[in-house]
Design a protein around this motif. Structure first.
Motif, short mmCIF file in Angstrom:
data_model
loop_
_atom_site.label_atom_id
_atom_site.label_comp_id
_atom_site.label_asym_id
_atom_site.label_seq_id
_atom_site.Cartn_x
_atom_site.Cartn_y
_atom_site.Cartn_z
N LYS A 337 57.60 43.88 6.30
CA LYS A 337 56.54 43.81 5.31
C LYS A 337 56.91 42.80 4.24
O LYS A 337 58.04 42.80 3.74
CB LYS A 337 56.31 45.18 4.67
N TYR A 338 55.96 41.96 3.92
CA TYR A 338 56.12 40.99 2.86
C TYR A 338 55.12 41.36 1.76
O TYR A 338 53.92 41.46 2.02
CB TYR A 338 55.85 39.57 3.39
N TRP A 339 55.62 41.56 0.55
CA TRP A 339 54.77 42.02 -0.55
C TRP A 339 54.16 40.84 -1.28
O TRP A 339 54.85 39.89 -1.66
CB TRP A 339 55.57 42.91 -1.49
N VAL A 340 52.85 40.91 -1.48
CA VAL A 340 52.11 39.83 -2.13
C VAL A 340 51.16 40.41 -3.16
O VAL A 340 50.76 41.58 -3.06
CB VAL A 340 51.30 39.00 -1.10
N ASP A 341 50.79 39.60 -4.15
CA ASP A 341 49.78 39.99 -5.13
C ASP A 341 48.48 39.29 -4.79
O ASP A 341 48.46 38.07 -4.55
CB ASP A 341 50.22 39.59 -6.54
N THR A 342 47.38 40.04 -4.77
CA THR A 342 46.06 39.47 -4.55
C THR A 342 45.24 39.64 -5.83
O THR A 342 45.29 40.68 -6.47
CB THR A 342 45.35 40.15 -3.37
#
Length: 421
Positions: A337-342
């Motif tokens: 899992k790669y955590w990103v902000d949307t």
């Protein structure tokens, strides 16, 4: 650049995997487990998205358009593919007998292929069932999946499949089992000749419509052919220090039964060739098979893999056909899992090229599994072609959201919050 918004990470059900060679399919739900049964009927009517050019007619499944064929295959022969929903056996088996009931007009053919899933969660490679012989698995499997491939002359009658039945092999086995590769084979790397597939607008063997700068590969065997939009079978391709891991979405070049990456004990065709030697390479370099491919056509280059334009140009920086190193990875690593902000609530889709919304991903901090090149989202000033596989807040798991909605990065960039590609 877009404004960053923070939000507590939320937990969603995860089914995907990044750079996995094998993973759970995303195209069909499993059938209920028929506990204590020894025979299982395969559903040929399911409205699964993992089908190409099939239709229901007469007594069963047939070819919809007899002039349709995958872009990488020669014209003159129609092609249709149907992958049935997964079947949970309710117990572990090492072999199954497959009985396909079908009509076979002159020149037509029906191939029934099977794969199994064992305790590790990894899928075996696809194996073609042979009449009178069970399909064997290198380890006990408790879930199986069947794929039907129908072909016929473009000007001839199409075959029709009315039933497929699976049975515990011990009850009906009449010959030695068809050998199958293990679900977790050791990784192997071979140097093979790569050609650019191109064929934008055409359809691959698994039903994917090829787009500009697409990212996938074609191998000359259906044993590693992934589902449409799926990542369960992938290879890593390296050229002059640049590498890309891409899914196997097409069959070719030239041959369709040459799983040259497998040892001779399980290789489907040309078992007298060394492991890692494509038949086309042997034919071109050494005159093997009188210099012909499986269709009897003269081999004009030693290609053992085709690369879609995006993999060829963008991923590897290639400008002409050349030798590459191809690694067939092993095992099923835990979902990465790669955590990103949307920055905004975003629509999700079933594939990077689909225009039918399947759900919604809320704004905030979300996880994604991998990126795939697809259609552009945005405008002439602010845009992105990358799509990120994720599990949305509403809708089914394993969908795609545009990287346009990432808060931290610019045009045609797709990185996590730490800057990892």
């Amino acid at each position: 650049m877009r404004p960053t918004m923070s939000r507590a990470p939320h937990t969603l059900a995860a089914l995907g995997a990044l750079l996995a060679s094998l993973m759970l399919p995303t195209t069909a739900e499993a059938q209920p487990a028929p506990a204590a049964h020894s025979t299982w009927a395969v559903d040929l009517t399911a409205n699964t998205p993992d089908r190409s050019n099939t239709a229901q007619a007469g007594h069963g499944l047939t070819i919809r358009d007899r002039h349709h064929h995958p872009a990488a295959m020669p014209a003159g022969r129609s092609y249709a593919e149907y992958t049935a929903p997964r079947t949970r056996l309710g117990r572990a088996l090492t072999a199954l007998t497959v009985q396909t009931t079908a009509s076979h007009p002159a020149g037509s053919q029906v191939d029934t292929e099977v794969r199994g899933q064992g305790p590790s969660g990894a899928w075996t490679q696809w194996s073609t069932a042979v009449a009178g012989r069970p399909v064997g698995f290198a380890e006990p499997v408790s879930t199986v999946q069947v794929r039907l491939v129908l072909t016929s002359p473009a000007d001839g009658a199409a075959p029709e499949v009315s039933a497929v039945k699976l049975s515990a092999a011990s009850e009906q086995a009449t010959g030695a089992a068809v050998a199958a590769p293990a679900a977790d084979p050791a990784p192997v790397t071979y140097r093979v000749y790569a050609t650019r597939e191109g064929l934008v607008g055409g359809t691959t063997a698994n039903g994917h419509v090829i787009t500009s700068h697409d990212h996938f590969v074609a191998l000359p065997s259906r044993r590693l052919l992934a589902s449409n939009g799926g990542q369960e079978y992938q290879v890593q391709v390296c050229h002059l220090g640049r590498c890309e891991t891409a899914p196997v979405w097409d069959v070719g070049p030239r041959n369709t039964t040459d799983d040259y990456w497998n040892p001779s004990t399980v290789r489907e065709s040309w078992t007298d060739l060394p492991q890692g030697m494509p038949e086309t390479q042997a034919a071109y370099q050494n005159g093997y098979n009188n210099g012909l491919d499986q269709s009897g056509l003269r081999v004009t280059n030693p290609a053992g893999i085709d690369l879609a334009d995006g993999t060829f140009w963008d991923g590897l920086g290639m400008t002409d056909n050349d030798w590459v190193d191809v690694t067939f990875p092993a095992g099923t690593p835990p979902p990465a899992k790669y955590w990103v902000d949307t920055f905004a609530t975003a629509p999700v889709y079933g594939s990077p090229t689909s225009t039918t919304q399947t759900g919604t991903l809320n704004a905030g901090t979300n996880y994604v599994y991998c990126k795939v090149w697809g259609r552009q989202i945005g405008d002439a000033t602010t845009y992105n072609h990358w799509w990120l596989k994720t599990d949305p807040d509403t809708g089914p798991a394993n969908q795609y959201v545009s990287a346009y909605y990432l808060s931290r990065w610019g045009n045609d960039e797709a990185k996590d919050n730490n800057g990892t590609v």
